[in-house]
Design a protein around this motif. Structure first.
Motif, PDB file in Angstrom:
ATOM      1  N   TRP A  97      92.862 -34.388 -39.473  1.00 20.86           N
ATOM      2  CA  TRP A  97      91.588 -34.323 -40.205  1.00 20.86           C
ATOM      3  C   TRP A  97      91.372 -35.613 -40.992  1.00 20.86           C
ATOM      4  N   LEU A  98      92.423 -36.126 -41.591  1.00 21.35           N
ATOM      5  CA  LEU A  98      92.313 -37.362 -42.367  1.00 21.35           C
ATOM      6  C   LEU A  98      92.070 -38.569 -41.467  1.00 21.35           C
ATOM      7  N   TRP A  99      92.883 -38.714 -40.447  1.00 17.76           N
ATOM      8  CA  TRP A  99      92.760 -39.894 -39.583  1.00 17.76           C
ATOM      9  C   TRP A  99      91.507 -39.860 -38.724  1.00 17.76           C
ATOM     10  N   ASN A 100      90.840 -38.722 -38.683  1.00 15.57           N
ATOM     11  CA  ASN A 100      89.563 -38.649 -37.981  1.00 15.57           C
ATOM     12  C   ASN A 100      88.487 -39.479 -38.677  1.00 15.57           C
ATOM     13  N   GLN A 101      88.722 -39.807 -39.950  1.00 20.47           N
ATOM     14  CA  GLN A 101      87.743 -40.531 -40.760  1.00 20.47           C
ATOM     15  C   GLN A 101      88.089 -42.017 -40.816  1.00 20.47           C
ATOM     16  N   PRO A 102      87.214 -42.871 -40.307  1.00 21.84           N
ATOM     17  CA  PRO A 102      87.517 -44.307 -40.250  1.00 21.84           C
ATOM     18  C   PRO A 102      87.682 -44.945 -41.624  1.00 21.84           C
ATOM     19  N   GLU A 103      87.161 -44.301 -42.670  1.00 20.60           N
ATOM     20  CA  GLU A 103      87.299 -44.854 -44.022  1.00 20.60           C
ATOM     21  C   GLU A 103      88.715 -44.739 -44.557  1.00 20.60           C
ATOM     22  N   VAL A 104      89.505 -43.858 -43.965  1.00 21.50           N
ATOM     23  CA  VAL A 104      90.901 -43.690 -44.375  1.00 21.50           C
ATOM     24  C   VAL A 104      91.736 -44.806 -43.750  1.00 21.50           C
ATOM     25  N   GLU A 120     107.928 -36.504 -36.057  1.00 21.65           N
ATOM     26  CA  GLU A 120     106.683 -35.771 -35.824  1.00 21.65           C
ATOM     27  C   GLU A 120     105.471 -36.547 -36.323  1.00 21.65           C
ATOM     28  N   ASN A 121     105.578 -37.098 -37.535  1.00 19.98           N
ATOM     29  CA  ASN A 121     104.439 -37.820 -38.097  1.00 19.98           C
ATOM     30  C   ASN A 121     104.152 -39.120 -37.356  1.00 19.98           C
ATOM     31  N   VAL A 122     105.211 -39.789 -36.907  1.00 20.46           N
ATOM     32  CA  VAL A 122     105.033 -41.004 -36.109  1.00 20.46           C
ATOM     33  C   VAL A 122     104.301 -40.663 -34.802  1.00 20.46           C
ATOM     34  N   ARG A 123     104.700 -39.557 -34.177  1.00 17.83           N
ATOM     35  CA  ARG A 123     104.037 -39.149 -32.936  1.00 17.83           C
ATOM     36  C   ARG A 123     102.543 -38.916 -33.152  1.00 17.83           C
ATOM     37  N   ILE A 124     102.213 -38.183 -34.205  1.00 14.93           N
ATOM     38  CA  ILE A 124     100.802 -37.882 -34.470  1.00 14.93           C
ATOM     39  C   ILE A 124     100.032 -39.164 -34.769  1.00 14.93           C
ATOM     40  N   ALA A 125     100.642 -40.054 -35.572  1.00 14.99           N
ATOM     41  CA  ALA A 125      99.980 -41.306 -35.946  1.00 14.99           C
ATOM     42  C   ALA A 125      99.826 -42.248 -34.758  1.00 14.99           C
ATOM     43  N   SER A 126     100.579 -42.023 -33.711  1.00  8.61           N
ATOM     44  CA  SER A 126     100.481 -42.852 -32.503  1.00  8.61           C
ATOM     45  C   SER A 126      99.456 -42.303 -31.524  1.00  8.61           C
ATOM     46  N   GLU A 127      99.073 -41.055 -31.694  1.00  9.93           N
ATOM     47  CA  GLU A 127      98.153 -40.401 -30.762  1.00  9.93           C
ATOM     48  C   GLU A 127      96.720 -40.305 -31.272  1.00  9.93           C
ATOM     49  N   THR A 128      96.560 -40.088 -32.583  1.00 13.36           N
ATOM     50  CA  THR A 128      95.246 -39.747 -33.120  1.00 13.36           C
ATOM     51  C   THR A 128      94.329 -40.954 -33.251  1.00 13.36           C
ATOM     52  N   GLN A 129      93.029 -40.687 -33.117  1.00 12.90           N
ATOM     53  CA  GLN A 129      92.011 -41.720 -33.250  1.00 12.90           C
ATOM     54  C   GLN A 129      90.874 -41.210 -34.127  1.00 12.90           C
ATOM     55  N   ALA A 130      90.181 -42.116 -34.779  1.00 14.52           N
ATOM     56  CA  ALA A 130      89.035 -41.729 -35.596  1.00 14.52           C
ATOM     57  C   ALA A 130      87.942 -41.156 -34.705  1.00 14.52           C
ATOM     58  N   GLY A 131      87.300 -40.113 -35.182  1.00  9.11           N
ATOM     59  CA  GLY A 131      86.169 -39.526 -34.469  1.00  9.11           C
ATOM     60  C   GLY A 131      86.524 -38.579 -33.347  1.00  9.11           C
ATOM     61  N   LEU A 139      87.868 -35.366 -33.582  1.00 10.18           N
ATOM     62  CA  LEU A 139      87.692 -33.936 -33.823  1.00 10.18           C
ATOM     63  C   LEU A 139      86.314 -33.475 -33.356  1.00 10.18           C
ATOM     64  N   THR A 140      86.273 -32.281 -32.784  1.00 15.61           N
ATOM     65  CA  THR A 140      85.034 -31.726 -32.269  1.00 15.61           C
ATOM     66  C   THR A 140      84.330 -30.882 -33.335  1.00 15.61           C
ATOM     67  N   ALA A 141      83.076 -30.561 -33.076  1.00 12.99           N
ATOM     68  CA  ALA A 141      82.319 -29.701 -33.991  1.00 12.99           C
ATOM     69  C   ALA A 141      83.005 -28.345 -34.129  1.00 12.99           C
ATOM     70  N   LYS A 142      83.554 -27.852 -33.033  1.00 11.93           N
ATOM     71  CA  LYS A 142      84.257 -26.573 -33.061  1.00 11.93           C
ATOM     72  C   LYS A 142      85.477 -26.642 -33.975  1.00 11.93           C
ATOM     73  N   GLN A 143      86.186 -27.742 -33.917  1.00 11.75           N
ATOM     74  CA  GLN A 143      87.372 -27.896 -34.754  1.00 11.75           C
ATOM     75  C   GLN A 143      87.012 -28.035 -36.230  1.00 11.75           C
ATOM     76  N   TYR A 144      85.885 -28.660 -36.518  1.00  8.67           N
ATOM     77  CA  TYR A 144      85.423 -28.708 -37.906  1.00  8.67           C
ATOM     78  C   TYR A 144      85.060 -27.312 -38.404  1.00  8.67           C
ATOM     79  N   GLU A 145      84.507 -26.498 -37.533  1.00 15.30           N
ATOM     80  CA  GLU A 145      84.219 -25.102 -37.890  1.00 15.30           C
ATOM     81  C   GLU A 145      85.518 -24.354 -38.192  1.00 15.30           C
TER      82      GLU A 145
END
Length: 392
Positions: free
Chosen positions: A236-243, A258-269, A271-277
Motif C-alpha cells: 500500500w505504501l510503495w504503491n504511492q510514488p511520493e513515498v 521477506e521484506n527484500v522480496r516485496i521491495a524487489s517486486e512492487t511498483q508504484a501504481g 494496486l487495483t480499485a478492488k484492492q483499495y476497496e
C-alpha cells in the motif's frame, strides 16, 4: 531491490530502509553478531538506507561497528539530533560529535531533527542558532542532507516544511494513519516541494500484522492467500510514488528476506480499485474498536485554548488499538511536552469546534473522556519522568 531517486541530489535510495531501533537484545545489550548477520544480508540484497538515532540505546554503536568492516561507503546513514535535550548552541556539537564517534564516521548522509512536533519546537532551535550550525556542517561536508522527523498534526507539518529549506523529511504513515499526523496531505505537500519522504511506523510497530481483528485478516486472505497482512501494508505504501523509503525494524533473517522480496517486486501504481476497496473494509473492521470516529480532517481547528483535538483523539483511540503504554507516551510527547501544551484538559467547553466537525462528533464530551482516560495518576508520573529525562 527497487530504488527511488532523491531529485535534489541524484541519490538512489532503496525503497526498503533498515530501521535500527529494534535490534535483538542479549541481556541488556544488542546482540551484535545477530544484528550484523541481518544487516549484511540486507546490504547484500540492495538495502542502502540505514536509520538510527542518538536515543536508540546502543543502536548507533552497533551500526558503526558493522559499517567499520568496510561497508561505510555502500550505505546512506540517517541519524538524529535529540534537539529536545539541547539547551544551548554548544549542545548541537556535543551530541553530533558523540554520534560521529559512535558511528565511526566523519559525516552523516541524512541528518534529522528528531521528533519535531510543531513550528514552535523548530522556532526554539532557531533561537539557539540551529540554522547557522546546519549551514556550517553542510559547508564542511559533515552533513550531506538535513531533515526532520515529525510527530504532530497536519497543519503544523506544513508550517515546518515551509519555514526552512529542508532536504528531506520523515513521517509516520500507513494505511490506517492515512489522515493522521502529517497524513497523505502532508506526504503530497512535501513531495510537491521536491522532498524525499521517509516513512516510519509503516505497520504501526507490528499492530497491522499481529493486532488485526479476525475479519480484517479474512479480507486480506480472500484477496490473496499468499500475501500476509505485512506484505499488503508495505505494498500500500510503495504503491504511492511520493513515498521514497519505507523503514522496517527488521530483527530476523526471515523478516529481512521477506521484506527484500516485496521491495524487489512492487511498483508504484500497481494496486487495483478492488484492492483499495479491500483496504477500506479492513480499515472499517479496525475502526470498530476505536472510541472516537475522528478522521483527522482538522476542521475543528484551531481551538481558542490551543487544544490539538485530532491528536488528542488519535491518542485516545491508540489506547484501545495499540495499548495504554503507547497511547500515554504519544499523548505526553505530542501534547503535554510541547512548548505550548495542547492536551485535552485545556478545553473550557466553549463548543466552537463542534460547529465545524463533518462527523458530528460531540467533541467536548469526548475531550472529557480523553482527559479521564489519559490524564491519570500514571500520566502525571510519566510526564515528570519524561521532563526530567529531557532536562538531563
Amino acid at each position: 531491490m527497487n530504488y527511488r531517486e532523491n531529485s535534489k541530489n541524484g541519490d538512489k535510495l532503496s525503497i526498503l530502509g533498515y530501521g535500527c531501533l529494534r535490534f535483538t537484545k542479549k541481556g541488556n545489550n544488542i546482540d551484535q553478531e545477530k544484528a550484523e548477520k541481518e544487516m549484511l544480508y540486507a546490504l547484500q540484497n540492495g538495502v542502502n538506507y540505514f536509520d538510527t538515532a542518538y536515543t536508540y540505546g546502543g543502536s548507533e554503536v552497533a551500526l558503526g561497528k558493522f559499517l567499520a568492516k568496510g561497508y561505510r561507503k555502500d550505505v546512506f546513514i540517517a541519524t538524529k539530533l535529540p534537539h529536545y535535550l539541547c539547551k544551548s548552541y554548544e549542545d548541537f556539537d556535543r551530541f553530533f560529535s558523540e554520534e560521529l564517534e559512535r558511528l565511526q564516521t566523519d559525516y552523516i548522509d541524512y541528518y534529522l531533527m528528531h521528533m519535531i512536533t510543531d513550528l514552535t519546537s523548530f522556532n526554539r532551535l532557531k533561537e539557539l542558532g540551529i540554522e547557522k550550525w546546519i549551514q556550517d556542517k553542510k559547508e564542511n561536508g559533515q552533513i550531506k542532507n538535513i531533515g526532520f522527523s515529525y510527530h504532530g498534526g497536519k497543519e503544523g507539518f506544513i508550517q515546518v516544511i515551509d519555514v526552512y529549506d529542508w532536504d528531506f523529511c520523515q513521517i509516520q504513515y500507513n494505511y490506517l494513519d492515512e489522515h493522521a499526523q502529517a497524513g497523505v496531505e502532508g506526504l503530497k505537500y512535501a513531495s510537491l516541494k521536491g522532498l524525499p519522504v521517509i516513512i516510519m511506523e509503516p505497520l504501526r510497530g507490528g499492530k497491522l500484522v499481529f493486532g488485526l481483528p479476525e475479519q480484517a485478516v479474512n479480507y486480506f486472505k480472500k484477496e490473496d492467500k499468499s500475501k500476509t497482512p505485512a506484505e499488503w501494508g508495505l505494498r500500500w505504501l510503495w504503491n504511492q510514488p511520493e513515498v521514497t523509503v519505507v523503514l522496517s525494524g527488521m530483527n530476523t533473517l526471515e523478516q529481512v528476506n521477506e521484506n527484500v522480496r516485496i521491495a524487489s517486486e512492487t511498483q508504484a501504481g500497481e494496486l487495483t480499485a478492488k484492492q483499495y476497496e479491500m483496504f477500506e473494509q479492513v480499515i472499517k473492521e479496525i475502526k470498530k474498536v476505536e472510541k472516537v470516529g475522528c478522521t483527522g480532517c482538522g476542521y475543528c481547528m484551531p481551538c481558542p485554548q490551543g487544544v490539538d483535538i485530532p491528536v488528542c483523539f488519535r491518542c485516545y483511540n491508540t489506547k484501545y488499538m495499540d495499548g495504554a503504554y503507547k497511547a500515554l507516551k504519544e499523548y505526553i510527547l505530542c501534547t503535554t511536552l510541547k512548548i505550548n501544551p495542547s492536551n485535552a484538559s485545556k478545553c473550557i467547553q466553549c463548543g466552537k469546534c463542534e460547529k465545524n466537525c463533518p462527523q458530528g462528533i460531540s467533541i467536548r464530551k469526548e475531550l472529557k473522556n480523553v482527559k479521564k482516560n489519559l490524564e491519570t495518576p500514571m500520566y502525571k508520573i510519566a510526564k515528570t519522568i519524561m521532563k526530567l529525562r529531557m532536562k538531563y
